[in-house]
Write an enzyme that holds these catalytic residues in place. Structure first.
Site, PDB file in Angstrom:
ATOM      1  N   ASP A  12       0.869  -1.178   0.000  1.00  0.00           N
ATOM      2  CA  ASP A  12       0.000   0.000   0.000  1.00  0.00           C
ATOM      3  C   ASP A  12       0.901   1.220   0.000  1.00  0.00           C
ATOM      4  OD1 ASP A  12      -2.485   1.516   0.388  1.00  0.00           O
ATOM      5  OD2 ASP A  12      -1.690   1.949   2.371  1.00  0.00           O
ATOM      6  N   SER A  13       0.282   2.383  -0.220  1.00  0.00           N
ATOM      7  CA  SER A  13       1.039   3.627  -0.207  1.00  0.00           C
ATOM      8  C   SER A  13       1.527   3.993   1.197  1.00  0.00           C
ATOM      9  CB  SER A  13       0.160   4.752  -0.748  1.00  0.00           C
ATOM     10  OG  SER A  13      -1.049   4.796  -0.003  1.00  0.00           O
ATOM     11  N   GLY A  45      -2.893   9.015  -3.802  1.00  0.00           N
ATOM     12  CA  GLY A  45      -4.205   9.438  -4.323  1.00  0.00           C
ATOM     13  C   GLY A  45      -4.261  10.809  -4.954  1.00  0.00           C
ATOM     14  N   CYS A  75      -3.907  -1.051  -1.873  1.00  0.00           N
ATOM     15  CA  CYS A  75      -4.171   0.363  -2.162  1.00  0.00           C
ATOM     16  C   CYS A  75      -5.151   0.486  -3.331  1.00  0.00           C
ATOM     17  CB  CYS A  75      -2.851   1.029  -2.517  1.00  0.00           C
ATOM     18  SG  CYS A  75      -2.992   2.766  -2.903  1.00  0.00           S
ATOM     19  N   ASN A  76      -6.247   1.191  -3.115  1.00  0.00           N
ATOM     20  CA  ASN A  76      -7.234   1.385  -4.186  1.00  0.00           C
ATOM     21  C   ASN A  76      -6.641   2.171  -5.345  1.00  0.00           C
ATOM     22  OD1 ASN A  76     -10.342   0.805  -3.106  1.00  0.00           O
ATOM     23  ND2 ASN A  76      -8.841   1.101  -1.497  1.00  0.00           N
ATOM     24  N   THR A  77      -5.840   3.195  -5.007  1.00  0.00           N
ATOM     25  CA  THR A  77      -5.269   4.035  -6.062  1.00  0.00           C
ATOM     26  C   THR A  77      -4.298   3.217  -6.916  1.00  0.00           C
ATOM     27  OG1 THR A  77      -5.475   5.919  -4.551  1.00  0.00           O
ATOM     28  CG2 THR A  77      -4.101   6.224  -6.499  1.00  0.00           C
ATOM     29  N   GLU A 153      -5.296  10.017   9.117  1.00  0.00           N
ATOM     30  CA  GLU A 153      -3.895   9.863   9.531  1.00  0.00           C
ATOM     31  C   GLU A 153      -3.597  10.735  10.748  1.00  0.00           C
ATOM     32  OE1 GLU A 153      -0.802   9.101   6.976  1.00  0.00           O
ATOM     33  OE2 GLU A 153      -2.046   7.512   6.122  1.00  0.00           O
ATOM     34  N   HIS A 188      -8.455   4.019   3.924  1.00  0.00           N
ATOM     35  CA  HIS A 188      -8.654   4.729   5.195  1.00  0.00           C
ATOM     36  C   HIS A 188     -10.123   4.814   5.628  1.00  0.00           C
ATOM     37  CE1 HIS A 188      -4.594   5.835   4.215  1.00  0.00           C
ATOM     38  NE2 HIS A 188      -4.478   6.633   5.260  1.00  0.00           N
TER      39      HIS A 188
HETATM   40  N1  DGL Z   1      -4.095   3.809   0.065  1.00  0.00           N
HETATM   41  C1  DGL Z   1      -4.755   4.857  -0.696  1.00  0.00           C
HETATM   42  C2  DGL Z   1      -6.006   4.266  -1.372  1.00  0.00           C
HETATM   43  O1  DGL Z   1      -6.584   3.288  -0.937  1.00  0.00           O
HETATM   44  C3  DGL Z   1      -5.100   6.035   0.171  1.00  0.00           C
HETATM   45  C4  DGL Z   1      -3.902   6.839   0.623  1.00  0.00           C
HETATM   46  C5  DGL Z   1      -3.167   7.484  -0.547  1.00  0.00           C
HETATM   47  O2  DGL Z   1      -3.710   8.416  -1.186  1.00  0.00           O
HETATM   48  O3  DGL Z   1      -2.059   7.057  -0.823  1.00  0.00           O
HETATM   49  O4  DGL Z   1      -6.417   4.788  -2.387  1.00  0.00           O
END
Ligand code: DGL
Length: 273
Positions: A12-13, A45, A75-77, A153, A188
């Site tokens: 993940d990011s 993101g 990570c969705n992004t 965060e 998040h």
């Molecule tokens: N992990 C990112 C997501 O699920 C959220 C945090 C980011 O923008 O890196 O899109």
């Protein structure tokens, strides 16, 4: 039959993907998990899809050194930007959060579907395309909620007036749209699900894309002969490109338990080989 002791690797990011690890640990408590959080370069993101693709390839390439049996893009992004490239480049099963999230939403309602996510995820149209593939007639309403990642965060909780105010603003259009399901399309957002549920009302089911991905991962391992690990409880080992103490401290809230095993890895060590 002997089990497969190779780990499930997740990236993940930053810290957010620990909400997905939490779901994975619940779904598959016997598996060893190795997690990489690219906290030095968070957020993804707000970045361009090309940049996120590069970061995702570097993250995945680092994890490949641990010989995983499965890679989960928490990570969705990164899922939105890079899933096709990752699948094309890696000789291994890769599970993302977008398609399982879309599938769970389509299965849970016949009505319209809402999506909230980062700017980059919404701009990519990944959820809209995934839903259209599964249910072409379905109406979808999406909203980018860029302030929610920093708010979470910062440790702010569901009942914080600032959280409620920001959510009220982002969700106004979605409230009027009255979706049967709302996809929490960012790592998040499960931490704000109490406030989101209250604002959306009981007619809207909240869909955690992380939980849907964990279910998909379990289904996948169950479908492979002898692919699960046998023997006691699994372990969690974390790597971060940020500060390990900060990761361990803040990460507890996302994981829902203490984190003891965190090591630093520099972004220069992630390069694609
Ligand atoms: N992990 C990112 C997501 O699920 C959220 C945090 C980011 O923008 O890196 O899109």
């Amino acid at each position: 039959m002997a089990g497969d002791g190779r780990p499930v690797c997740v990236f993940d990011s930053g810290l957010g993907g620990l909400t997905v690890v939490r779901e994975l640990m619940e779904a598959m408590p016997g598996e060893d998990i190795i997690y990489l959080g690219d906290s030095a370069r968070v957020p993804y993101g707000t970045k361009s899809l090309q940049t996120v693709q590069r970061f995702a390839l570097e993250d995945a390439s680092f994890l490949m050194r641990h010989s995983p049996k499965l890679l989960v893009v928490a990570c969705n992004t990164a899922s939105a930007a890079a899933i096709d490239i990752l699948r094309a480049k890696l000789d291994m099963p890769v599970i993302d959060v977008i398609r399982p999230g879309a599938q769970a939403a389509v299965a849970c309602t016949d009505g319209p579907i809402g999506v909230i996510a980062t700017e980059a995820t919404i701009a990519s149209g990944a959820y809209v395309h995934a839903i259209a593939e599964l249910a072409p007639e379905r109406q979808v309403c999406s909203a980018a909620c860029p302030l929610l990642v920093p708010i979470v965060e910062e440790g702010r909780r569901d009942d914080d007036p600032i959280v409620l105010h920001v959510l009220g603003d982002y969700l106004g259009r979605l409230q009027r749209f009255r979706p049967g399901a709302l996809i929490l399309g960012c790592t998040h957002y499960p931490l704000l699900s109490g406030a989101i549920a209250k604002l959306m009302g009981p007619e809207t089911e909240l869909i955690s894309s992380g939980r849907a991905a964990a279910d998909r991962a379990k289904e996948f391992l169950d479908s492979q002969p002898a692919s699960s690990r046998t023997g006691g409880a699994g372990t969690l080992k974390c790597f971060t490109t940020g500060a390990p103490e900060r990761f361990a401290h803040l990460g507890q809230r996302f994981l829902g338990r203490k984190i003891d095993n965190v090591a630093f890895v520099g972004t220069d060590e992630l390069e694609t080989r």
